[in-house]
Design a protein around this motif. Structure first.
Motif, PDB file in Angstrom:
ATOM      1  N   PRO A 162       9.781 -34.643   7.322  1.00  0.00           N
ATOM      2  CA  PRO A 162      10.185 -34.297   8.693  1.00  0.00           C
ATOM      3  C   PRO A 162      11.536 -33.608   8.686  1.00  0.00           C
ATOM      4  CG  PRO A 162      10.400 -36.661   8.307  1.00  0.00           C
ATOM      5  CD  PRO A 162       9.703 -36.094   7.108  1.00  0.00           C
ATOM      6  N   ASP A 163      11.863 -32.927   9.777  1.00  0.00           N
ATOM      7  CA  ASP A 163      13.113 -32.173   9.840  1.00  0.00           C
ATOM      8  C   ASP A 163      14.330 -33.085   9.730  1.00  0.00           C
ATOM      9  OD1 ASP A 163      11.676 -29.842  10.130  1.00  0.00           O
ATOM     10  OD2 ASP A 163      11.705 -29.917  12.318  1.00  0.00           O
ATOM     11  N   THR A 164      14.289 -34.212  10.406  1.00  0.00           N
ATOM     12  CA  THR A 164      15.412 -35.145  10.358  1.00  0.00           C
ATOM     13  C   THR A 164      14.890 -36.559  10.162  1.00  0.00           C
ATOM     14  OG1 THR A 164      15.377 -35.358  12.781  1.00  0.00           O
ATOM     15  CG2 THR A 164      16.890 -33.729  11.830  1.00  0.00           C
ATOM     16  N   ILE A 165      15.651 -37.338   9.419  1.00  0.00           N
ATOM     17  CA  ILE A 165      15.341 -38.744   9.198  1.00  0.00           C
ATOM     18  C   ILE A 165      16.595 -39.541   9.531  1.00  0.00           C
ATOM     19  CG2 ILE A 165      14.715 -40.497   7.484  1.00  0.00           C
ATOM     20  CD1 ILE A 165      13.087 -38.434   6.036  1.00  0.00           C
ATOM     21  N   ALA A 166      16.428 -40.633  10.250  1.00  0.00           N
ATOM     22  CA  ALA A 166      17.567 -41.418  10.721  1.00  0.00           C
ATOM     23  C   ALA A 166      18.457 -41.846   9.564  1.00  0.00           C
ATOM     24  CB  ALA A 166      17.077 -42.640  11.494  1.00  0.00           C
ATOM     25  N   ALA A 167      19.754 -41.601   9.698  1.00  0.00           N
ATOM     26  CA  ALA A 167      20.708 -42.002   8.673  1.00  0.00           C
ATOM     27  C   ALA A 167      20.888 -43.511   8.623  1.00  0.00           C
ATOM     28  CB  ALA A 167      22.054 -41.328   8.932  1.00  0.00           C
ATOM     29  N   SER A 168      20.437 -44.200   9.688  1.00  0.00           N
ATOM     30  CA  SER A 168      20.619 -45.652   9.731  1.00  0.00           C
ATOM     31  C   SER A 168      19.850 -46.356   8.623  1.00  0.00           C
ATOM     32  CB  SER A 168      20.160 -46.188  11.096  1.00  0.00           C
ATOM     33  OG  SER A 168      18.796 -45.875  11.330  1.00  0.00           O
ATOM     34  N   TYR A 169      18.805 -45.733   8.063  1.00  0.00           N
ATOM     35  CA  TYR A 169      18.060 -46.373   6.977  1.00  0.00           C
ATOM     36  C   TYR A 169      18.968 -46.655   5.778  1.00  0.00           C
ATOM     37  CZ  TYR A 169      13.945 -44.798   9.599  1.00  0.00           C
ATOM     38  OH  TYR A 169      13.005 -44.577  10.571  1.00  0.00           O
ATOM     39  N   TRP A 170      20.007 -45.854   5.633  1.00  0.00           N
ATOM     40  CA  TRP A 170      20.927 -46.022   4.504  1.00  0.00           C
ATOM     41  C   TRP A 170      22.258 -46.653   4.918  1.00  0.00           C
ATOM     42  CZ3 TRP A 170      17.840 -41.810   5.319  1.00  0.00           C
ATOM     43  CH2 TRP A 170      16.911 -41.492   4.312  1.00  0.00           C
ATOM     44  N   ASP A 171      22.663 -46.466   6.168  1.00  0.00           N
ATOM     45  CA  ASP A 171      24.031 -46.780   6.552  1.00  0.00           C
ATOM     46  C   ASP A 171      24.191 -48.012   7.441  1.00  0.00           C
ATOM     47  OD1 ASP A 171      24.621 -44.469   5.182  1.00  0.00           O
ATOM     48  OD2 ASP A 171      24.658 -43.206   6.978  1.00  0.00           O
ATOM     49  N   ASP A 172      23.113 -48.589   7.931  1.00  0.00           N
ATOM     50  CA  ASP A 172      23.279 -49.713   8.862  1.00  0.00           C
ATOM     51  C   ASP A 172      23.344 -51.066   8.165  1.00  0.00           C
ATOM     52  OD1 ASP A 172      20.685 -50.088   8.080  1.00  0.00           O
ATOM     53  OD2 ASP A 172      19.798 -49.823  10.067  1.00  0.00           O
ATOM     54  N   HIS A 173      23.203 -51.079   6.830  1.00  0.00           N
ATOM     55  CA  HIS A 173      23.310 -52.309   6.030  1.00  0.00           C
ATOM     56  C   HIS A 173      22.241 -53.340   6.394  1.00  0.00           C
ATOM     57  CE1 HIS A 173      27.240 -50.658   4.942  1.00  0.00           C
ATOM     58  NE2 HIS A 173      27.493 -50.547   6.232  1.00  0.00           N
ATOM     59  N   LYS A 174      21.141 -52.886   6.933  1.00  0.00           N
ATOM     60  CA  LYS A 174      20.049 -53.781   7.307  1.00  0.00           C
ATOM     61  C   LYS A 174      18.867 -53.609   6.355  1.00  0.00           C
ATOM     62  CE  LYS A 174      21.203 -53.521  12.235  1.00  0.00           C
ATOM     63  NZ  LYS A 174      20.701 -53.135  13.587  1.00  0.00           N
ATOM     64  N   THR A 175      17.979 -54.564   6.382  1.00  0.00           N
ATOM     65  CA  THR A 175      16.754 -54.490   5.580  1.00  0.00           C
ATOM     66  C   THR A 175      15.739 -53.609   6.298  1.00  0.00           C
ATOM     67  OG1 THR A 175      17.123 -56.705   4.692  1.00  0.00           O
ATOM     68  CG2 THR A 175      14.895 -55.826   4.547  1.00  0.00           C
ATOM     69  N   HIS A 176      15.101 -52.711   5.542  1.00  0.00           N
ATOM     70  CA  HIS A 176      14.085 -51.833   6.112  1.00  0.00           C
ATOM     71  C   HIS A 176      12.799 -51.946   5.295  1.00  0.00           C
ATOM     72  CE1 HIS A 176      16.694 -49.933   9.061  1.00  0.00           C
ATOM     73  NE2 HIS A 176      17.626 -49.863   8.118  1.00  0.00           N
ATOM     74  N   LEU A 177      11.693 -51.856   5.984  1.00  0.00           N
ATOM     75  CA  LEU A 177      10.366 -52.013   5.389  1.00  0.00           C
ATOM     76  C   LEU A 177       9.709 -50.644   5.244  1.00  0.00           C
ATOM     77  CD1 LEU A 177       8.091 -54.074   4.558  1.00  0.00           C
ATOM     78  CD2 LEU A 177       7.246 -53.812   6.902  1.00  0.00           C
ATOM     79  N   TYR A 178       9.359 -50.270   4.016  1.00  0.00           N
ATOM     80  CA  TYR A 178       8.728 -48.980   3.726  1.00  0.00           C
ATOM     81  C   TYR A 178       7.266 -49.226   3.354  1.00  0.00           C
ATOM     82  CZ  TYR A 178      13.463 -47.138   3.647  1.00  0.00           C
ATOM     83  OH  TYR A 178      14.743 -46.777   4.003  1.00  0.00           O
ATOM     84  N   THR A 179       6.380 -48.515   4.031  1.00  0.00           N
ATOM     85  CA  THR A 179       4.946 -48.710   3.826  1.00  0.00           C
ATOM     86  C   THR A 179       4.268 -47.363   3.602  1.00  0.00           C
ATOM     87  OG1 THR A 179       5.013 -50.613   5.333  1.00  0.00           O
ATOM     88  CG2 THR A 179       2.845 -49.732   4.762  1.00  0.00           C
ATOM     89  N   LEU A 180       3.483 -47.273   2.535  1.00  0.00           N
ATOM     90  CA  LEU A 180       2.691 -46.080   2.226  1.00  0.00           C
ATOM     91  C   LEU A 180       1.219 -46.462   2.210  1.00  0.00           C
ATOM     92  CD1 LEU A 180       2.111 -43.198   1.118  1.00  0.00           C
ATOM     93  CD2 LEU A 180       2.490 -44.151  -1.172  1.00  0.00           C
TER      94      LEU A 180
END
Length: 672
Positions: free
Chosen positions: A234-252
């Motif tokens: 996508p053109d832009t992806i939220a920077a919060s995935y790296w910078d918010d210090h929270k756990t994120h769930l990635y699913t493929l």
């Protein structure tokens, strides 16, 4: 009590409804804030700060997430790693790489990054551990074998899911995983960047905009070559995935028909098909250039050539310089040749630690010569140079069209022997997966991987996330709230806009439109032709722009106002204090009567001929005193009564009493 702007008096019922709706919406928004303020006040009663009344956060106990129930029906789990303990994992089920990277300097070629099984710096769930990257600015590689290989030939979807948390954010580095191709499980300690993988998936950032990679390594069934095909980002992806210090769930999710979906925290980030949404395209071209075809020796593909018949003109002097000295130039009169533009600084002193053996002979720094300030120049004067009008440069033959030009040569096209149609079996070129590896370079440490799942059912992934990610997210949120870092509505709006930047436009419009509507209804509307403002003017005979000039009850010089005040003082002295109010009322009544006569005379020619003496006097400019108006009131009462009877349907607004009369009266009393 509700105060309504005068501009809304003539508004329609729909405008009132719109304004009322906006007010109700504003009240609905402000009510929670007011309630929160009340809560703050209540909490602060008794002088106890809110922070001191918060309960201490107590982490819950970790419960092993065992995949059971209906979600596991007809499903296969090839890997389910939630790191159930700190010991017996690294070196047994997970093996660190001992390999070296090829093509890099020896100092950075080793995979010497450190791994550990540990808890986060702030524990939200006691006993919940993750695989942690402990070092920065190093290469890291670690891998683990699947419980059983996954094969795309089985016709089931591939579901890969895991959690990543950047405790310190991410400046530059990855957080992706590699699904290693069958055979890699035999030498996991040799795992490196050259090890064959089937799919690479996960976050990566080394620029302001990060990526969530999805790369397929596909084997051509015709010639056996393996090529990489990256899904379009996508053109832009939220920077919060790296910078918010929270756990994120990635699913493929990769389905047998070749379609794929990448989701983060249950939200679809992008999707597509391996058949049409990857770069380069999966399907090879049907025709290619013949590698055995060569350009004929007599093929001339030069569009232009030099004109061999052209000769250099006799007067063409190639030796003429581009610039020459301007012989016409003269030295300025204020030029000082005996002075130098730069001189040694007389105030400079040699440093005490100057060592001439080591530093050489000391020389003072040079400064601009003060004697040259404001002059054309100092030192030796030389004539300037100018462009040489005789300069032509090196002569070259002109170019002309090539009569032997045949066009640009290209090899002939032949059928591609490596062509295949992947639509018949889109995933046939993907090798079976036998292990999972993490191989990355990072400039940030404390990257945490957890709850890695490889299965063939989306229901299993949802079930696994409910047992792990959902609980962790809730507990981490509770932990932040206990520290006063709870997620408010504004932070939620900002996070949503980072994920979808077009929401900023929606936010701006949502704030501007109500302001414009309120401004239009409150300040921009005018009463209609039949509105209350018109009725008010008609009722009280308020002058308008198209009326004749209204009667002038007070002349420009203010003489009549002074006359009224003087007469009022005289009458106040003549009568007693008890009759003073009656005198004032009589004066006001006579002035109102005179004003009415003037209005009737100005609007009706017939009435102008029948004007009362008071009106005639006003029209002619001869002014009667208040005493005279009172004396004439009895004589003119009969005629006034008839005029009033004919105009009884015309209601005259009471004229306000002169504001100065009471003030003058007070001064008159003091004078007495």
């Amino acid at each position: 009590m509700i105060l309504v702007p005068s501009s809304l008096r003539g508004g329609s019922s729909s405008s009132w409804a719109a304004t009322l709706a906006l007010l109700l919406a504003a009240a609905a928004v402000l009510q929670p804030a007011a309630a929160a303020a009340d809560d703050v006040d209540d909490d602060e009663e008794g002088g106890v700060p809110i922070d001191q009344k918060k309960e201490e956060f107590v982490p819950i106990k970790f419960v092993e997430p065992k995949l059971t129930g209906d979600a596991m029906k007809d499903a296969n789990v090839h890997m389910w790693e939630y790191f159930r303990g700190r010991g017996g994992i690294i070196g047994k089920t997970w093996l660190k790489s001992k390999a070296k990277k090829d093509g890099v300097e020896a100092e950075i070629s080793k995979y010497n990054g450190e791994w550990d099984i540990g808890a986060p710096s702030e524990v939200a769930i006691e006993g919940d551990y993750s695989l942690v990257v402990k070092t920065d600015a190093r290469h890291h590689a670690i891998a683990s074998k699947l419980a059983k290989p996954f094969s795309f030939a089985d016709g089931k979807p591939l579901v890969m899911q895991y959690e990543v948390r950047y405790e310190e954010g991410q400046n530059c580095g990855g957080g992706y995983v590699k699904l290693l191709s069958e055979g890699a499980e035999k030498a996991l300690e040799e795992f490196n960047d050259k090890t064959g993988y089937t799919i690479m998936f996960g976050p990566d950032k080394c620029s302001p905009n990060g990526k969530v990679h999805l790369i397929f390594r596909y084997r051509n069934p015709k010639n056996g070559t393996i090529s990489e095909h990256a899904a379009r980002q996508p053109d832009t992806i939220a920077a919060s995935y790296w910078d918010d210090h929270k756990t994120h769930l990635y699913t493929l999710t990769v389905k047998p028909d070749g379609s794929y979906t990448v989701a983060v925290d249950y939200k679809s980030l992008y999707y597509g098909s391996i058949l049409k949404d990857v770069t380069p395209a999966l399907e090879p071209p049907k025709q290619i250039a013949d590698p055995d075809d060569v350009k004929p020796a007599d093929w001339d593909d030069r569009a232009e050539i030099e004109d061999e018949t052209a000769t250099k003109p006799d007067d063409w002097d190639e030796s003429a310089p581009k610039e020459i000295v301007d012989e016409a130039a003269e030295k300025p009169a204020d030029w000082l040749e005996e002075e130098q533009p730069l001189i040694a600084d007389p105030k400079a002193e040699k440093p005490e630690d100057w060592d001439e053996e080591m530093d050489g002979e000391w020389e003072p720094p040079m400064i601009e010569n003060a004697a040259c300030a404001g002059l054309s120049g100092c030192g030796e004067w030389k004539r300037p140079t100018i462009k040489n009008p005789a300069y032509k440069g090196k002569w070259r033959r002109p170019r002309m069209a090539n009569p032997a030009f045949k066009g640009v040569w290209a090899p002939r096209q032949i059928d591609n022997p490596a062509y295949f149609d992947p639509s018949e079996s889109p995933l046939a070129g993907l090798a079976p997966v036998s292990a999972l590896g993490i191989e990355l370079w990072t400039m940030s440490k404390n990257i945490m991987f957890d709850n890695l799942l490889i299965a063939d059912s989306e229901a299993v992934a949802t079930h696994a996330a409910a047992l792990t990610y959902d609980i962790r997210k809730a507990e981490e949120s509770r932990l932040r709230s206990s520290k006063g870092e709870g997620n408010g509505i504004f932070s939620g709006l900002i996070d949503a806009a980072e994920d979808k930047p077009w929401l900023w436009a929606v936010y701006v419009l949502a704030m501007i439109i109500p302001i414009i509507i309120i401004a239009v209804f409150c300040f921009g509307r005018k009463s209609g032709p039949d509105g209350p403002d018109v009725a008010y003017r008609k009722k009280y005979d308020v002058p308008t722009a198209d009326d004749d000039e209204p009667p002038n009850l007070v002349n420009e010089d203010g003489e009549e106002e002074e006359q009224i005040e003087e007469e009022f003082r005289m009458l106040s002295r003549a009568v007693g204090p008890d009759d003073e109010a009656a005198v004032q009322a009589e004066v006001v009544q006579q002035l109102e009567k005179a004003a009415a006569e003037k209005r009737r005379a100005s609007k009706s020619p017939a009435r102008k001929q029948q004007a009362t003496p008071t009106a005639a006097a006003a029209g002619s400019g001869k002014k009667k005193s208040v005493r005279e108006q009172i004396e004439d009131s009895d004589d003119s009462s009969a005629g006034d009564a008839k005029a009033s009877a004919s105009d009884k349907d015309e209601e005259v607004a009471p004229a306000p009493a002169p504001k100065t009369a009471p003030k003058k009266r007070g001064r008159a009393k003091k004078a007495d």
